[in-house]
Design a protein around this motif. Structure first.
Motif, PDB file in Angstrom:
ATOM      1  N   THR A  10       0.740  -1.271  -0.014  1.00 41.04           N
ATOM      2  CA  THR A  10       0.092   0.203  -0.086  1.00 41.04           C
ATOM      3  C   THR A  10       0.866   1.021  -0.019  1.00 41.04           C
ATOM      4  N   ARG A  11       0.822   1.982  -1.125  1.00 41.45           N
ATOM      5  CA  ARG A  11       1.673   3.053  -1.210  1.00 41.45           C
ATOM      6  C   ARG A  11       0.797   4.494  -1.228  1.00 41.45           C
ATOM      7  N   THR A  12       1.560   5.440  -0.689  1.00 38.75           N
ATOM      8  CA  THR A  12       1.069   6.814  -0.969  1.00 38.75           C
ATOM      9  C   THR A  12       1.770   7.316  -2.262  1.00 38.75           C
ATOM     10  N   ILE A  13       0.858   7.543  -3.314  1.00 46.92           N
ATOM     11  CA  ILE A  13       1.394   7.701  -4.647  1.00 46.92           C
ATOM     12  C   ILE A  13       1.151   9.143  -5.043  1.00 46.92           C
ATOM     13  N   MET A  14       2.365   9.721  -4.860  1.00 43.84           N
ATOM     14  CA  MET A  14       2.077  11.369  -5.271  1.00 43.84           C
ATOM     15  C   MET A  14       2.991  11.809  -6.442  1.00 43.84           C
ATOM     16  N   THR A  15       2.934  10.956  -7.589  1.00 40.39           N
ATOM     17  CA  THR A  15       3.507  11.078  -8.722  1.00 40.39           C
ATOM     18  C   THR A  15       2.561  11.789  -9.964  1.00 40.39           C
ATOM     19  N   VAL A  19      -1.681   7.534 -10.400  1.00 41.84           N
ATOM     20  CA  VAL A  19      -2.149   7.871  -8.805  1.00 41.84           C
ATOM     21  C   VAL A  19      -2.831   6.788  -8.075  1.00 41.84           C
ATOM     22  N   GLU A  20      -3.334   7.003  -6.733  1.00 41.25           N
ATOM     23  CA  GLU A  20      -3.872   6.034  -6.185  1.00 41.25           C
ATOM     24  C   GLU A  20      -5.371   5.794  -6.890  1.00 41.25           C
ATOM     25  N   ALA A  21      -6.023   4.788  -6.960  1.00 36.99           N
ATOM     26  CA  ALA A  21      -7.199   4.519  -7.628  1.00 36.99           C
ATOM     27  C   ALA A  21      -8.398   4.800  -6.264  1.00 36.99           C
ATOM     28  N   GLU A  22      -9.449   5.187  -6.840  1.00 30.30           N
ATOM     29  CA  GLU A  22     -10.450   5.610  -5.718  1.00 30.30           C
ATOM     30  C   GLU A  22     -10.943   4.116  -5.504  1.00 30.30           C
ATOM     31  N   PRO A  23     -11.108   4.147  -4.231  1.00 32.50           N
ATOM     32  CA  PRO A  23     -11.525   2.732  -3.748  1.00 32.50           C
ATOM     33  C   PRO A  23     -13.013   2.205  -4.512  1.00 32.50           C
ATOM     34  N   ARG A  24     -13.937   3.233  -4.677  1.00 26.63           N
ATOM     35  CA  ARG A  24     -15.216   2.753  -5.264  1.00 26.63           C
ATOM     36  C   ARG A  24     -14.959   2.266  -6.751  1.00 26.63           C
ATOM     37  N   VAL A  25     -13.882   2.833  -7.400  1.00 25.51           N
ATOM     38  CA  VAL A  25     -13.469   2.273  -8.788  1.00 25.51           C
ATOM     39  C   VAL A  25     -13.066   0.940  -8.783  1.00 25.51           C
ATOM     40  N   LEU A  26     -12.215   0.692  -7.524  1.00 25.46           N
ATOM     41  CA  LEU A  26     -11.633  -0.564  -7.636  1.00 25.46           C
ATOM     42  C   LEU A  26     -12.948  -1.711  -7.289  1.00 25.46           C
ATOM     43  N   ILE A 346       5.940   6.087   0.258  1.00 22.74           N
ATOM     44  CA  ILE A 346       5.642   7.461  -0.453  1.00 22.74           C
ATOM     45  C   ILE A 346       6.353   7.397  -1.869  1.00 22.74           C
ATOM     46  N   GLU A 347       5.866   7.437  -2.981  1.00 29.84           N
ATOM     47  CA  GLU A 347       6.167   7.648  -4.172  1.00 29.84           C
ATOM     48  C   GLU A 347       6.181   9.054  -4.814  1.00 29.84           C
ATOM     49  N   ILE A 348       7.366   9.675  -5.251  1.00 26.58           N
ATOM     50  CA  ILE A 348       7.380  10.847  -5.904  1.00 26.58           C
ATOM     51  C   ILE A 348       8.059  10.639  -7.100  1.00 26.58           C
ATOM     52  N   ALA A 349       8.009  11.341  -8.166  1.00 29.95           N
ATOM     53  CA  ALA A 349       8.573  11.404  -9.338  1.00 29.95           C
ATOM     54  C   ALA A 349       9.864  11.926  -9.803  1.00 29.95           C
TER      55      ALA A 349
END
Length: 409
Positions: A10-15, A19-26, A346-349
């Motif tokens: 589980t990442r905090t994706i800040m690229t 990005v992090e997918a909306e839980p309702r989308v998953l 945390i991921e940054i680019a």
């Protein structure tokens, strides 16, 4: 077992994407599969088209997703409208202008570029002068350039293209759903979006829209492909058969339109995901969503500045969903990124080309664009930079961001 169960971290994706997918989308992606011509499924297709129109602020008849990542949408548009020998003007102010050029060249275009320094955008007058010099059939522009964190104003370019009967194509992959995009008002003939950025849907579809001007060209090329136009006629001299099959928009029109002619097997679960992502965007409201992205951008920028770091690029043309930070002298940017990932999840680019190793890029996009993530990345970046020996205004970054949030409360 040779292979263990799938269990991604589980990442905090800040690229700038994905990005992090909306839980309702998953959750939507786990829904039961329907056949692609099941009336229940074709109803979902029609609803998705309606929502794409609202997303792009257009009344265009044609608005549907191309199966594939954002690049598939870009290629579908350019492959379908570019004919060998066409003059195409592409202003370049970052990595993805070069991509537009490469794709157009592959389909036989005579590509003309103008370039400006990375970290800036073009004054509309500069593009207008190039239009009058080149006299192109198509002008293709990136709206939000994630490689530099800049956003090109489009309204004057669109008006100039329409006055000159030039097709105006816009790559809105990074901006759609997070910044203002107005297809009809800005006289954009074809626009391409992406799912994996501000829409917070996994990569795999590219929502596009195009108007009747593009449709007329597609239908003429379709007639030639089917041998319905005399090869010696004047019309055939100005249009040639579309060379691609999978990305042929005229065939996709038959698939998404009332005829429902089979073209490919629709990516069912991805369509569920896109429909749910679009529903969430429209439920929030486009203006509210744009304001939310601006708020978290403002908090992040104030925090970065309070830390003592410099924002890269001209602030007057900053892309609101991507913030570029100049890497302090003497700091190993990749070591910082690795420690953020390994110690803080945390991921940054980093960046591309002339900016590689010179800037970090932090995305505040879609579901990743929220207060918890902004405060988390500011605190973690400060801690990691201190471990790397950077001279900082310790303790100020999070407080500066909180000032912004509390002022909005």
């Amino acid at each position: 077992m040779k292979y263990r169960d799938l269990n991604p971290s589980t990442r905090t994706i800040m690229t700038p994407g994905p990005v992090e997918a909306e839980p309702r989308v998953l959750r939507a992606m786990a829904a039961p599969i329907l056949g692609q011509f099941d009336p229940e499924f074709t109803t979902l297709m029609n609803e998705t088209m309606e929502m794409i129109r609202e997303l792009f602020r257009t009344k265009n008849r044609w608005a549907f997703p191309v199966d594939g990542t954002s690049r598939a949408g870009i290629e579908a548009v350019l492959a379908s409208i570019v004919e060998p020998g066409d003059r195409v003007l592409i202003p370049i102010y970052g990595r993805f202008g070069h991509l537009l050029s490469e794709i157009a060249e592959r389909y036989g275009a005579e590509v003309h570029n103008i370039e400006t320094s990375w970290g800036t955008v073009f004054q509309p007058e500069a593009i207008l002068r190039a239009i009058d010099r080149v006299k192109p059939k198509i002008v293709a522009v990136v709206h939000g350039e994630t490689s530099t964190g800049c956003m090109q104003p489009l309204k004057e370019i669109g008006e100039a293209c329409r006055e000159r009967d030039i097709l105006f194509v816009v790559d809105a992959v990074a901006s759609i759903g997070g910044a203002d995009v107005r297809v009809d008002e800005w006289k954009i003939d074809a626009a391409i979006g992406g799912t994996q950025k501000c829409l917070s849907v996994p990569a795999g579809m590219a929502p596009i829209t195009f108007n009747s001007r593009v449709e007329a060209l597609l239908l003429e090329r379709k007639k030639i492909e089917r041998g319905l136009v005399d090869p010696g006629s004047p019309k055939s001299a100005h249009a040639r058969a579309i060379r691609t099959n999978y990305f042929d928009l005229s065939q996709l029109m038959d698939y998404w339109g009332p005829a429902r002619l089979n073209h490919h097997t629709e990516a069912t679960s991805m369509l569920y995901a896109l429909r749910e992502g679009l529903r969430i965007v429209l439920e929030e409201g486009l203006e509210n969503r744009i304001d939310r992205h601006r708020l978290h951008e403002k908090a992040l920028v104030h925090g970065i500045g309070a830390m003592g770091l410099d924002i890269y690029g001209n602030p007057a043309c900053k892309l609101p969903v991507v913030t570029c930070i100049a890497i302090p002298e003497g700091i190993d940017g990749e070591s910082v990124r690795a420690m953020l990932l390994n110690d803080f999840d945390i991921e940054i680019a980093s960046s591309f080309g002339p900016l590689k190793g010179k800037i970090w890029r932090i995305g505040t996009m879609g579901y990743s664009c929220r207060k918890k993530n902004v405060l988390h990345v500011l605190a973690a970046l400060e801690a990691v930079l201190l471990r790397h020996g950077a001279s900082l205004q310790a303790g100020r970054a999070v407080q500066a961001a909180l000032d912004i949030y509390h002022a909005q409360a």
